[in-house]
Scaffold this motif. Structure first.
Motif, short mmCIF file in Angstrom:
data_model
loop_
_atom_site.label_atom_id
_atom_site.label_comp_id
_atom_site.label_asym_id
_atom_site.label_seq_id
_atom_site.Cartn_x
_atom_site.Cartn_y
_atom_site.Cartn_z
N VAL A 85 -4.47 9.90 4.23
CA VAL A 85 -5.18 8.63 4.48
C VAL A 85 -4.42 7.99 5.62
O VAL A 85 -3.41 7.32 5.41
N GLY B 240 -4.25 5.75 9.09
CA GLY B 240 -4.81 4.80 10.04
C GLY B 240 -4.26 5.07 11.43
O GLY B 240 -3.54 6.04 11.67
N PHE C 59 -4.38 2.22 -0.77
CA PHE C 59 -5.42 1.88 0.21
C PHE C 59 -6.63 1.23 -0.44
O PHE C 59 -7.42 0.56 0.22
N ASP D 186 -0.24 0.16 0.85
CA ASP D 186 0.26 0.84 2.05
C ASP D 186 -0.44 0.25 3.27
O ASP D 186 -1.68 0.18 3.30
N LYS E 30 -1.94 2.69 6.41
CA LYS E 30 -3.25 3.28 6.16
C LYS E 30 -4.31 2.36 6.75
O LYS E 30 -4.54 2.35 7.95
N TRP E 31 -4.89 1.50 5.93
CA TRP E 31 -6.09 0.79 6.37
C TRP E 31 -5.82 -0.50 7.14
O TRP E 31 -6.74 -1.06 7.72
N SER F 110 -9.96 5.87 7.64
CA SER F 110 -9.21 4.61 7.65
C SER F 110 -8.76 4.21 9.04
O SER F 110 -7.93 3.31 9.19
#
Length: 461
Positions: free
Chosen positions: A81, A83, A264, A290, A293-294, A437
């Protein structure tokens, strides 16, 4: 001063400008270069006895290493995941290195104040009350570890001991219950001395990764006494969510610490349509989120929230005359395992300040729409099969026929130039997962990824 170092200092603005151009070129090519290039390593070179300066080091990096790095900051890196870094987050991260703060002590406290402001913004973003305090850490694994360390101290409080003072053996047997825990939970239990065997897997709802509240109720009743429950707000394979209000209600009958892994999934709070998935998050005793990630800030960055900062500082207190006091508002050095703590908050501060709630809501909702679009395309493909509904931002799928790990690895390798996905096993079936993400991803990227996967799947079949 070393002659080469002094020369670099004299040319620093010019060297930084050259670095800026190299960074801009790398970012400009994200959509065009292979997502994961061939993984060969260049021949090793010996450590230079005498350096040749930043300009030569930059040229060597651009020749030997840059072409081998993945486009992980780009729109079709859908593995794990992952970003990217928004423009504002990138600016904040560059300034983090330039100012080079160790923001842990009130003796030099500006970085601490900036982090606290940023944590306040994040708390509001995720719908948490002022009862939660937060601290930046390196990632979800460290966030989960910190949360479970606080839970360990809470267990001791219930039993009249202090693991931080008396050692973990003073606790006796410990139970940590969860339906579909992330692998970092077992790792954290190992690090904390509780042991991986303390993790008790509770049955999940049929066809789901969400824990069955009735099964959890029975498991808690089977062995009375304080326990830890790890809830999921977004599982890795299918982004499934535990019923957080139902789990919180169980505390009326059972004594347990509720830690929620929302690495996330917490970002569902930004979308009015999906916010009900994280209803009840505030009832958690500790929460993992986290940020690399997003939130789309650079690695490494996460935040850890808890309602019991007093227990947190008891675990991580670091007594030394040269450090700030513990006090009612502890310095950050007393709240995480790290004595040194780069100003991770600055990149998050920049992106939140630059784009606000609405800007980050748009990223979240666009990624969700992209995940659904990919899921619909793969579901129509006779060579591929969806294994679970697309609940948020992850598509879990496999080959329609003979989905062996070897065939799935061949599929991943065949599409690596166009899209990166990562392997998993879901319900006993080897599978692949695509996680959305990145702030750059659009429907055009979805079409390209779907076409690459469809073509490769047909060839393998």
């Amino acid at each position: 001063m070393d002659r080469t170092l002094a020369a670099d200092l004299a040319r620093l603005p010019e060297l930084l400008d050259a670095t800026r151009r190299a960074a801009a070129d790398a970012l400009a090519s994200l959509g065009d270069r292979p997502v994961v290039p061939p993984q060969d390593a260049p021949p090793p070179t010996p450590l230079p006895e005498r350096g040749t300066g930043t300009e030569a080091a930059l040229a060597d990096f651009l020749t030997r290493w840059a072409p081998r790095l993945s486009a992980s900051a780009g729109p079709r890196y859908l593995g794990f995941v992952t970003g990217g870094a928004t423009p504002a987050a990138l600016a904040g991260d560059w300034l983090t290195a330039a100012h080079d703060q160790n923001s842990n002590s009130a003796l030099d406290g500006a970085g601490q104040h900036l982090e606290r402001e940023t944590v306040g913004w994040l708390r509001e973003l995720f719908g948490l009350s002022d009862a939660h305090t937060g601290t930046f850490v390196s990632g979800a694994t460290m966030s989960n570890t910190a949360g479970l360390a606080i839970a360990r101290e809470w267990l001791g409080e219930r039993r009249g001991v202090s693991p931080s003072e008396d050692g973990v053996a003073a606790l006796g047997p410990v139970r940590v219950l969860s339906g579909a825990p992330h692998s970092s939970i077992a790792k954290a239990l190992s690090v904390l001395g509780l042991g991986r065997a303390a993790l008790v897997r509770v049955p999940t709802l049929p066809g789901r990764e969400a824990v069955d509240p009735a099964a959890l109720d029975r498991a808690l009743a089977d062995t009375p006494g304080p326990a830890v429950v790890v809830a999921n707000a977004g599982t890795v394979n299918t982004v499934d969510f535990d019923d957080l209000p139902a789990l919180a209600a169980l505390r009326a009958r059972h004594r347990f610490w509720l830690h929620t892994d929302a690495a996330f999934g917490a970002f569902a709070a930004l979308s009015p349509q999906h916010a009900p998935l994280v209803a009840g998050l505030d009832a958690s005793d500790s929460v993992c989120v986290d940020l690399h990630k997003w939130l789309n800030v650079p690695y490494d960055s996460a935040v850890q929230f808890t309602r019991r900062r007093d227990l947190q500082s008891r675990v991580f207190a670091n007594a030394a005359a040269y450090l700030g006091p513990l006090g009612a508002d502890p310095d950050l050095v007393h709240l995480t395992p790290e004595n040194s703590h780069r100003l991770r908050a600055l990149a998050a501060w920049f992106t939140l300040r630059a784009y606000g709630r609405e800007g980050h809501r748009e990223i979240v909702e666009r990624d969700i729409a992209c995940a659904r679009s990919l899921g619909e395309r793969l579901d129509r493909d006779p060579a591929l099969r969806l294994l679970a509904p697309v609940r948020l931002n992850v598509v879990c799928f496999t080959l329609a026929e003979a989905p062996t790990p070897e065939r799935l690895a061949a599929l991943r390798e065949a599409v690596a130039a166009d899209v990166f996905v990562t392997p998993t096993v879901y319900g006993g079936t080897p599978a692949l997962r695509a996680a959305f993400s990145n702030w750059r991803t659009t429907q055009q990227d979805v079409r390209r990824a779907a076409e690459a996967l469809s073509t490769a799947a047909k060839e393998i079949a």
